[in-house]
Every structure is written in structure tokens, then in C-alpha cells.
Design a protein around this motif. Sequence first.
Motif, PDB file in Angstrom:
ATOM      1  N   THR A 272      33.505  43.433  24.403  1.00 26.27           N
ATOM      2  CA  THR A 272      34.476  42.474  24.042  1.00 26.27           C
ATOM      3  C   THR A 272      35.218  42.599  22.524  1.00 26.27           C
ATOM      4  O   THR A 272      36.299  42.368  22.365  1.00 26.27           O
ATOM      5  CB  THR A 272      33.897  40.894  24.226  1.00 26.27           C
ATOM      6  OG1 THR A 272      32.955  40.920  23.294  1.00 26.27           O
ATOM      7  CG2 THR A 272      33.595  40.780  25.623  1.00 26.27           C
TER       8      THR A 272
ATOM      9  N   ILE B 170      38.659  39.474  29.769  1.00 25.04           N
ATOM     10  CA  ILE B 170      37.442  38.713  30.239  1.00 25.04           C
ATOM     11  C   ILE B 170      37.283  37.289  29.989  1.00 25.04           C
ATOM     12  O   ILE B 170      36.765  36.687  31.069  1.00 25.04           O
ATOM     13  CB  ILE B 170      36.079  39.559  29.597  1.00 25.04           C
ATOM     14  CG1 ILE B 170      35.976  41.156  29.915  1.00 25.04           C
ATOM     15  CG2 ILE B 170      34.852  38.930  29.818  1.00 25.04           C
ATOM     16  CD1 ILE B 170      35.137  41.802  29.352  1.00 25.04           C
TER      17      ILE B 170
ATOM     18  N   GLU C 168      36.656  34.558  32.760  1.00 23.84           N
ATOM     19  CA  GLU C 168      35.433  33.547  32.722  1.00 23.84           C
ATOM     20  C   GLU C 168      35.944  32.023  32.607  1.00 23.84           C
ATOM     21  O   GLU C 168      35.209  31.428  33.280  1.00 23.84           O
ATOM     22  CB  GLU C 168      34.667  33.854  30.926  1.00 23.84           C
ATOM     23  CG  GLU C 168      33.562  33.080  31.035  1.00 23.84           C
ATOM     24  CD  GLU C 168      32.530  33.991  30.057  1.00 23.84           C
ATOM     25  OE1 GLU C 168      31.624  34.552  30.437  1.00 23.84           O
ATOM     26  OE2 GLU C 168      32.838  33.928  28.758  1.00 23.84           O
TER      27      GLU C 168
ATOM     28  N   CYS D 272      31.546  35.311  33.340  1.00 25.22           N
ATOM     29  CA  CYS D 272      31.811  36.742  33.840  1.00 25.22           C
ATOM     30  C   CYS D 272      30.805  37.445  33.422  1.00 25.22           C
ATOM     31  O   CYS D 272      30.727  37.865  32.132  1.00 25.22           O
ATOM     32  CB  CYS D 272      33.040  36.704  33.224  1.00 25.22           C
ATOM     33  SG  CYS D 272      33.999  38.536  33.886  1.00 25.22           S
TER      34      CYS D 272
ATOM     35  N   VAL E 164      29.675  41.278  32.408  1.00 28.04           N
ATOM     36  CA  VAL E 164      30.286  42.401  32.071  1.00 28.04           C
ATOM     37  C   VAL E 164      29.515  43.782  32.414  1.00 28.04           C
ATOM     38  O   VAL E 164      28.518  43.925  31.762  1.00 28.04           O
ATOM     39  CB  VAL E 164      30.754  42.216  30.412  1.00 28.04           C
ATOM     40  CG1 VAL E 164      31.467  43.738  30.104  1.00 28.04           C
ATOM     41  CG2 VAL E 164      31.560  41.087  30.194  1.00 28.04           C
TER      42      VAL E 164
ATOM     43  N   PRO F  52      34.472  43.704  35.140  1.00 31.06           N
ATOM     44  CA  PRO F  52      34.003  42.121  34.933  1.00 31.06           C
ATOM     45  C   PRO F  52      33.786  41.408  36.337  1.00 31.06           C
ATOM     46  O   PRO F  52      34.531  41.442  37.085  1.00 31.06           O
ATOM     47  CB  PRO F  52      35.446  41.477  34.209  1.00 31.06           C
ATOM     48  CG  PRO F  52      36.703  42.318  34.855  1.00 31.06           C
ATOM     49  CD  PRO F  52      35.822  43.726  35.076  1.00 31.06           C
TER      50      PRO F  52
END
Length: 245
Positions: A160, A170, A174, A185, A187, A200
Motif C-alpha cells: 500500500t 485497496i 476495504e 480487504c 492483500v 485485493p
Amino acid sequence: MATVYAQPAAANYFSTPSHQHTKQRGYRICDQCGNVEQPHIARFRLCGGCMTTQYCSSDCQKAHWPSHKMICQHTASQISSAKQQLGSTMVDEGLVKSLRKFVSTHNTLLSWAGFQALQLKRIPSNVRQNALLVELSYRPSSPSRFAVKATHIVPRTYVTDNDPLVGEDIRRREDRCRKNGGIGCAVILIQCGDISQVMPVEVDSPARISWDTREDWADVLRHFADSGRTDFKPISTTSRGIVYG
């Protein structure tokens, strides 16, 4: 000491399928309206640019394009930049396409591996802390095209924070997942050399996920991915007994 299981992690684990399997679809949510895919009624479509975002109809895809355009074009530019950095003679033009197809085909397998690797059934808060990195080796002459080279649990910020646009996408997913009662979420980063794809996965509440906890997830991932098998159906212990699927 490794845990010994009475049942294999997935159906047909020790046998080779005697028939051709249909493409594994996994759990898909329309990124525009939030509808859940029901393959027996209608199949969702993937964005042709990023091969990650999915839609239930062309109308939803068109409506979502203004907000999706930036991350989609960003993904395409990353791939183009990687090719230029490596040099055209060093990059198999089929690699990027094959990697996207691998991620799409093994959607359920990779989602399950991420759920197990991050121990989300026991520690749901891990979804906000860690990510699963799957390293692949490219085998263009083999039917499966890829083999799992290694797996790693890495800080989620490895993904991220390294790419703000991906991180923002993401977070958007989420927020939607939590509004719908999920935990967030997960990853998963699939990487082959200098080419990678972020996957994701919106995770439902662990109380609503019947998958058994398995510590042999990495071996199971290799077993199905390396052989190119797409018939992965994980084990679940329910009130009806043991089921696969």
C-alpha cells in the motif's frame, strides 16, 4: 512439528482429474453496484485493462470508468515501464498476459491461500497488518506456465505504501467490504521477476466462512498451481459434516 490432517485440504487432492475442468471463477462482486456474481445465471466480466476490477454488466463498467480510469491506466503504465526497464529482448511478451490469466484462473485458490496465510479465522485483525507475497517462476513451455517459487508474509504497507494509487484502491474496497459486514480487504501480491499484480480480496466475517484452518496452505497452493489444475475445492467442516467447495 507439522500438523497431520485426517482429510486432504481439497477435493481430488491425491487424484488426477479424468475430465476437463471449467475455468474457476471464484467469488466476484461488481465494483460499481456491489452485486454478487451468480455464475449459473450470468457471469461477470473483468476489466480488460487491469484484469482485477469486475462488473455485472457493460452499463456498470461504463458508469464506473470515471473513478476507475486512473488506477486502470496506472496499472497499464506500470507494466509498460517494466518492459522498457528490462528491455524488449528480455521480456517474454506472453508473460504479462499469462500472469493475469493465472491470477484470474486461480482466484479461489489464491484467495484461500491468503485467508490461511494471514490466519484470518483466528486473528481477523491481521487483514490490516500483513499481506501474502507469492513469488512465481515462469515456465512458458509448460501447460501451467508458472510454478510457485516461494511465499512470504510481508507487512501490508509493503504494497500500500509503495504505490499510493494501489493503496487508495485497496482502501476503497476495504471500506465497501466493512460496510457490508466484512472484516476488510486481504492483500495478495503475485510476482514473477519484475512483473507483479496486486490481488485485493474482500473478506467476509470469519463467522460466515466455513473453510477449515490449514497450516499446509503453501503446499496446497504449490500442488494446484504448479500442475495447472483449476478444480480446487477447499475443505469445510459444517453442521452437515465435511464438505468440499
